[in-house]
Design a protein around this motif. Structure first.
Motif, mmCIF file in Angstrom:
data_model
loop_
_atom_site.group_PDB
_atom_site.id
_atom_site.type_symbol
_atom_site.label_atom_id
_atom_site.label_comp_id
_atom_site.label_asym_id
_atom_site.label_seq_id
_atom_site.Cartn_x
_atom_site.Cartn_y
_atom_site.Cartn_z
ATOM 1 N N GLU A 256 -8.648 20.367 27.126
ATOM 2 C CA GLU A 256 -7.654 19.677 26.304
ATOM 3 C C GLU A 256 -6.675 20.752 25.835
ATOM 4 O OE1 GLU A 256 -7.232 16.168 22.957
ATOM 5 O OE2 GLU A 256 -9.010 17.446 22.898
ATOM 6 N N SER A 257 -5.659 20.955 26.654
ATOM 7 C CA SER A 257 -4.766 22.098 26.498
ATOM 8 C C SER A 257 -4.042 22.107 25.168
ATOM 9 C CB SER A 257 -3.756 22.115 27.644
ATOM 10 O OG SER A 257 -4.409 21.987 28.892
ATOM 11 N N GLY A 258 -3.614 20.934 24.720
ATOM 12 C CA GLY A 258 -2.875 20.852 23.465
ATOM 13 C C GLY A 258 -3.684 21.232 22.246
ATOM 14 N N GLU A 259 -5.007 21.231 22.380
ATOM 15 C CA GLU A 259 -5.895 21.663 21.303
ATOM 16 C C GLU A 259 -6.437 23.068 21.566
ATOM 17 O OE1 GLU A 259 -6.712 20.293 18.492
ATOM 18 O OE2 GLU A 259 -6.381 18.126 18.637
ATOM 19 N N GLY A 260 -6.256 23.562 22.807
ATOM 20 C CA GLY A 260 -6.800 24.860 23.162
ATOM 21 C C GLY A 260 -8.303 24.842 23.332
ATOM 22 N N THR A 261 -8.850 23.747 23.866
ATOM 23 C CA THR A 261 -10.303 23.617 23.966
ATOM 24 C C THR A 261 -10.769 23.383 25.404
ATOM 25 O OG1 THR A 261 -10.301 21.209 23.622
ATOM 26 C CG2 THR A 261 -10.411 22.606 21.650
ATOM 27 N N ILE A 262 -12.079 23.574 25.593
ATOM 28 C CA ILE A 262 -12.792 23.149 26.786
ATOM 29 C C ILE A 262 -13.909 22.226 26.319
ATOM 30 C CG2 ILE A 262 -14.282 25.204 26.709
ATOM 31 C CD1 ILE A 262 -14.695 24.912 29.716
ATOM 32 N N GLY A 263 -14.184 21.198 27.111
ATOM 33 C CA GLY A 263 -15.238 20.276 26.720
ATOM 34 C C GLY A 263 -15.646 19.385 27.869
ATOM 35 N N THR A 264 -16.484 18.417 27.562
ATOM 36 C CA THR A 264 -16.989 17.486 28.567
ATOM 37 C C THR A 264 -16.638 16.060 28.172
ATOM 38 O OG1 THR A 264 -19.147 17.334 27.446
ATOM 39 C CG2 THR A 264 -18.899 18.999 29.183
ATOM 40 N N VAL A 265 -16.560 15.208 29.183
ATOM 41 C CA VAL A 265 -16.287 13.783 28.968
ATOM 42 C C VAL A 265 -17.491 12.991 29.474
ATOM 43 C CG1 VAL A 265 -14.845 11.820 29.635
ATOM 44 C CG2 VAL A 265 -13.791 14.044 29.174
ATOM 45 N N ASP A 266 -17.944 12.048 28.680
ATOM 46 C CA ASP A 266 -18.980 11.107 29.102
ATOM 47 C C ASP A 266 -18.278 9.934 29.770
ATOM 48 O OD1 ASP A 266 -20.950 9.225 29.428
ATOM 49 O OD2 ASP A 266 -21.732 9.374 27.387
ATOM 50 N N PRO A 267 -18.381 9.786 31.096
ATOM 51 C CA PRO A 267 -17.670 8.700 31.778
ATOM 52 C C PRO A 267 -18.081 7.312 31.287
ATOM 53 C CG PRO A 267 -18.464 10.316 33.362
ATOM 54 C CD PRO A 267 -19.122 10.635 32.052
ATOM 55 N N ALA A 268 -19.298 7.172 30.769
ATOM 56 C CA ALA A 268 -19.772 5.866 30.310
ATOM 57 C C ALA A 268 -19.094 5.429 29.023
ATOM 58 C CB ALA A 268 -21.291 5.893 30.118
ATOM 59 N N THR A 269 -18.832 6.382 28.132
ATOM 60 C CA THR A 269 -18.243 6.044 26.828
ATOM 61 C C THR A 269 -16.787 6.464 26.708
ATOM 62 O OG1 THR A 269 -18.921 8.159 25.834
ATOM 63 C CG2 THR A 269 -20.516 6.329 25.776
ATOM 64 N N GLY A 270 -16.337 7.380 27.589
ATOM 65 C CA GLY A 270 -14.976 7.887 27.493
ATOM 66 C C GLY A 270 -14.790 8.889 26.374
ATOM 67 N N ARG A 271 -15.877 9.411 25.837
ATOM 68 C CA ARG A 271 -15.794 10.336 24.709
ATOM 69 C C ARG A 271 -15.672 11.772 25.196
ATOM 70 N NH1 ARG A 271 -19.649 13.102 21.409
ATOM 71 N NH2 ARG A 271 -18.879 13.422 19.274
ATOM 72 N N TYR A 272 -14.691 12.482 24.641
ATOM 73 C CA TYR A 272 -14.509 13.898 24.928
ATOM 74 C C TYR A 272 -15.147 14.719 23.820
ATOM 75 C CZ TYR A 272 -12.230 18.471 25.341
ATOM 76 O OH TYR A 272 -11.968 19.826 25.445
ATOM 77 N N GLU A 273 -15.969 15.704 24.200
ATOM 78 C CA GLU A 273 -16.621 16.570 23.225
ATOM 79 C C GLU A 273 -16.283 18.020 23.541
ATOM 80 O OE1 GLU A 273 -21.075 17.697 21.471
ATOM 81 O OE2 GLU A 273 -20.837 16.118 22.983
ATOM 82 N N ALA A 274 -15.553 18.664 22.643
ATOM 83 C CA ALA A 274 -15.171 20.062 22.829
ATOM 84 C C ALA A 274 -16.365 20.959 22.545
ATOM 85 C CB ALA A 274 -14.014 20.417 21.904
ATOM 86 N N ILE A 275 -16.505 22.035 23.334
ATOM 87 C CA ILE A 275 -17.585 22.986 23.076
ATOM 88 C C ILE A 275 -17.056 24.354 22.642
ATOM 89 C CG2 ILE A 275 -19.086 21.831 24.737
ATOM 90 C CD1 ILE A 275 -18.681 24.296 26.561
ATOM 91 N N ALA A 276 -15.772 24.620 22.839
ATOM 92 C CA ALA A 276 -15.188 25.888 22.411
ATOM 93 C C ALA A 276 -13.684 25.731 22.279
ATOM 94 C CB ALA A 276 -15.524 27.008 23.392
ATOM 95 N N GLN A 277 -13.107 26.510 21.366
ATOM 96 C CA GLN A 277 -11.667 26.497 21.147
ATOM 97 C C GLN A 277 -11.136 27.918 21.266
ATOM 98 O OE1 GLN A 277 -10.102 25.281 17.191
ATOM 99 N NE2 GLN A 277 -8.803 23.857 18.319
ATOM 100 N N PHE A 278 -9.912 28.046 21.788
ATOM 101 C CA PHE A 278 -9.349 29.354 22.095
ATOM 102 C C PHE A 278 -7.947 29.508 21.487
ATOM 103 C CE2 PHE A 278 -12.281 28.093 25.389
ATOM 104 C CZ PHE A 278 -13.081 29.214 25.542
#
Length: 389
Positions: A256-278
């Motif tokens: 998620e470039s605009g937040e400066g993060t990397i994360g994963t998406v759960d395709p079942a729920t559509g939820r993005y969860e960031a694990i680190a910010q830069f």
């Protein structure tokens, strides 16, 4: 994000021309140590500086090696093939290991103690026109014409579609979002990233769901989305300028470039969860083992980047960073980085070359290109033995 505690080393690359800004970088000592441990190297594109950057370990130091290209963006690697998407064309390079001996013998290709183990030589160029090529991948017959052979699919951002090269035409479109109702230039949704698995493109990212030329700019703060290519459905909405979707270790990743993060998406729920910010605009992602190599761009205040969370969080341009960061995806810990201090402000693609420690790409040396021939086995058998490598 945990900052590495290693001592930072610095090196300066010579400018490619008398009027070009020197290209300087600093890195943690852990960065080349990680590459040594992995037996790998990195390729990085910076369209802003017009360079392909090769990051490789050489005697405990990170060697940053630059090659000039016209607005290089997307990268794709398959075996010994390397494709680079540029301003109006796609260049394809093939690894010719026999040339490595020539590089090691030449004073024009200096190293400390490393020996070249890959040399990518130009083999094919295809003119696409200015279609704003973004991410690319080698896949198995995306166009339906490949008969099981791999072909290069690329994000054609100008026409809001996925496309492949053509023998006769600028490109052949193979997919576009259902909401894009025409094939026309204009960069309506800023389609930019793709995730391929099993020889097919599975997911793409875009910065907006709009059909108007440049329409994505109106809601760039949180209008980004992740789409399923097979169904055409939106999997995740509300993202801030997403890039670089990837399928790795049974997870769907993106930046998620605009937040400066990397994360994963759960395709079942559509939820993005960031694990680190830069401290930078995250764009460009490649994995090897438990490590993620993530590109960061400085992104100065402009019409394109104003109003996004990253710029609001780091209000001064000097607070935002350009480089490549190494993250342990199992612990969320940053293990090292290479930061560009001058000459490079924006990165697009990052690609790991596993099993390749010290590669080079030769597109500038006309004499070496002219003296290096690649022949098939039958033709090679007719060449005198003393002339073969």
């Amino acid at each position: 994000m945990t900052a590495p505690k290693e001592i930072v080393a610095e090196e300066e690359a010579k400018p490619a021309g008398p009027e070009e800004e020197p290209l300087r970088s600093v890195h943690t000592t852990s960065f080349p140590a990680l590459l040594e441990q992995l037996g790998a190297s990195l390729l990085v594109t910076t369209y802003q500086a017009g360079k392909l950057v090769v990051l490789r370990a050489d005697g405990g130091v990170l060697n940053t090696h630059f090659r000039n290209l016209v607005k290089p963006m997307g990268l794709a690697v398959e075996g010994g093939r390397l494709a680079v998407g540029c301003s109006v064309d796609v260049w394809e390079f093939h690894n010719v290991p026999a040339v490595c001996v020539k590089l090691d013998e030449s004073e024009d290709y200096p190293t400390s103690i490393a020996k070249h183990d890959a040399c990518f030589m130009p083999r094919r160029s295809h003119c696409t026109g200015d279609v704003q090529i973004h991410e690319m991948a080698f896949v198995k017959g995306e166009s339906g014409k490949g008969k099981g052979e791999s072909e290069l699919v690329f994000v054609n951002t100008a026409f809001s579609c996925l496309a492949v090269r053509s023998e006769q035409n600028s490109f052949e479109p193979v997919w576009r979002p259902p909401f894009i109702d025409r094939l026309a230039p204009g960069d309506a949704c800023h389609l930019n990233g793709l995730a391929a698995e099993g020889g097919r493109v599975k997911y793409v990212t875009a910065l907006g769901q709009t059909t108007e030329p440049g329409g994505w700019r109106e809601n760039k703060r949180d209008g980004g989305l992740l789409m399923d290519v097979d169904s055409g459905e939106v999997v995740c909405r509300g993202l801030s300028m997403p890039h670089s979707p990837r399928l790795y270790r049974d997870k769907l990743w993106l930046l998620e470039s605009g937040e400066g993060t990397i994360g994963t998406v759960d395709p079942a729920t559509g939820r993005y969860e960031a694990i680190a910010q830069f401290p930078g605009f995250t764009r460009g992602l490649s994995f090897l083992g438990p490590l993620a190599f993530i590109g960061l761009s400085q992104v100065r205040e402009s019409a394109v980047f104003s109003g996004i969370p990253l710029v609001e969080r780091l209000k001064k341009a000097e607070e935002r960073t350009c480089g490549v960061w190494v993250l342990n995806i199992e612990t969320g810990q940053t293990l090292g980085f290479c930061r560009f201090e001058a000459g490079v402000q924006e990165i697009f693609a990052v690609e790991v070359l596993p099993g390749v420690r010290f590669p080079d790409l030769v597109n500038h040396d006309a004499e070496l290109v002219g003296r290096s021939y690649v022949l098939g086995d039958e033709a090679l058998s007719q060449v005198p033995a003393e002339m073969r490598r």
